[in-house]
Motif scaffolding. Sequence first.
Motif, PDB file in Angstrom:
ATOM      1  N   MET A  19       1.008  -1.297  -0.045  1.00  0.00           N
ATOM      2  CA  MET A  19      -0.066  -0.001  -0.059  1.00  0.00           C
ATOM      3  C   MET A  19       0.972   1.281  -0.092  1.00  0.00           C
ATOM      4  N   ALA A  20       0.716   2.116  -1.090  1.00  0.00           N
ATOM      5  CA  ALA A  20       1.411   3.208  -1.190  1.00  0.00           C
ATOM      6  C   ALA A  20       1.098   4.293  -0.073  1.00  0.00           C
ATOM      7  N   MET A  21       2.305   5.003   0.442  1.00  0.00           N
ATOM      8  CA  MET A  21       2.040   5.945   1.626  1.00  0.00           C
ATOM      9  C   MET A  21       1.698   7.227   1.005  1.00  0.00           C
ATOM     10  N   SER A  22       0.759   8.120   1.865  1.00  0.00           N
ATOM     11  CA  SER A  22       0.372   8.991   1.452  1.00  0.00           C
ATOM     12  C   SER A  22       1.303  10.256   1.543  1.00  0.00           C
ATOM     13  N   ASP A  23       0.972  11.585   0.886  1.00  0.00           N
ATOM     14  CA  ASP A  23       1.943  12.688   0.854  1.00  0.00           C
ATOM     15  C   ASP A  23       1.880  13.053   2.123  1.00  0.00           C
ATOM     16  N   ASN A  24       0.675  13.130   2.685  1.00  0.00           N
ATOM     17  CA  ASN A  24       0.647  13.491   4.056  1.00  0.00           C
ATOM     18  C   ASN A  24       1.532  12.798   5.172  1.00  0.00           C
ATOM     19  N   ALA A  25       1.274  11.474   4.982  1.00  0.00           N
ATOM     20  CA  ALA A  25       2.233  10.524   5.963  1.00  0.00           C
ATOM     21  C   ALA A  25       3.864  10.762   5.732  1.00  0.00           C
ATOM     22  N   LYS A  26       4.179  10.934   4.410  1.00  0.00           N
ATOM     23  CA  LYS A  26       5.416  11.159   4.165  1.00  0.00           C
ATOM     24  C   LYS A  26       5.833  12.554   4.771  1.00  0.00           C
ATOM     25  N   GLY A  27       5.143  13.468   4.518  1.00  0.00           N
ATOM     26  CA  GLY A  27       5.625  15.124   5.252  1.00  0.00           C
ATOM     27  C   GLY A  27       5.475  14.611   6.681  1.00  0.00           C
ATOM     28  N   PHE A  28       4.350  14.119   7.303  1.00  0.00           N
ATOM     29  CA  PHE A  28       4.548  13.747   8.893  1.00  0.00           C
ATOM     30  C   PHE A  28       5.846  13.143   9.274  1.00  0.00           C
TER      31      PHE A  28
END
Length: 348
Positions: free
Chosen positions: A1-10
């Motif tokens: 499952m790909a990580m969302s951009d918000n999760a990467k930024g977090f």
Amino acid sequence: MAMSDNAKGFLLALSSSAFIGSSFIIKKIGLKKAGETGVSASSGGFSYLYQPLWWLGMITMIGGEVANFAAYAFAPAVLVTPLGAMSIIVSAVLAHFILSEKLHIFGVVGCILCVVGSTGIVMHAPKERDIHSVKEIWHLASEPGFIVYVCIVVVLVLVLIFYFAPRGGRKQMLVYIGICSLMGSITVMCVKAVAIALKLSLSGNNQFKYGQTWFFVIVVIACCLVQLNYLNKALDKFNTAVVSPVYYVMFTIFTIIASMIMFKEWDSQSISDIVTALCGFVTILCGTFILHKTKDLGDNMAAIPTQVPAIITTQIEIPKIDVCLSPTGDCDSPTSTSKLHSRPSTPP
């Protein structure tokens, strides 16, 4: 499952706080060792430049700033900026275990508030809008709403620099902090533009061929120089324990306002999400205020004597009183006189 951009930024913002928070501890250890072998930094010395630990702390801080820069490429400023308070928790906890700087109960409460507030913001932060070119950011920055905001900021900064700073800057901390915070909100918007341009360029879509990208780079450099100048003035004149939380609060507030105007990140959010995120932000502010306001309380309480001083007892000498009890009035007889002596009393 790909990580969302918000999760990467977090995750990037969280790692940035960890690096920056730990860098304070590493640099402080290096400064202490430098002070033992040479002239300390507070006395104007530069012996810390020969300490490997100080340089390790600087490298750690640079790594944290790079991670923070990258976080703006993936997540909205509303999510990334408030998470900067987590570095305070990292430094407070590490100082407790490594530097023996006691983290008292108020410090623990402040840390918990920061964690709770950050959780609320992360869970209800708006999603990052899809941007495919730096020209899209330029279009957002050239809309009337943001242009009005920039004009107001520039006018306020010029008034603070040329009118209030010469007259009351050394007496009113908010003059210097206001300049840094207002310029900081513009800096973050341009940093976000440069970060997105770099992300797109690394993915094969070169954005540095556009003049707008270099305009954002120049604005970032100019704003950072102004911020650095007046932040140093504020730290030199006023107490750091007061400057840090006030600057964090004002900088975060103006950054969120600028982000809402330019990127319109909350247009798709429900009222409950907006209110919850704002409550999380206020909770972080309260936790940060408690951490800074009471950070020296543990040392002050340790300096208070824990033993109750011994009570000084004195005996009070009361003169003898001869009372005649003889019915005949003959008070010369030893048997007819009752001598009342009061025992020395001791104060409780």
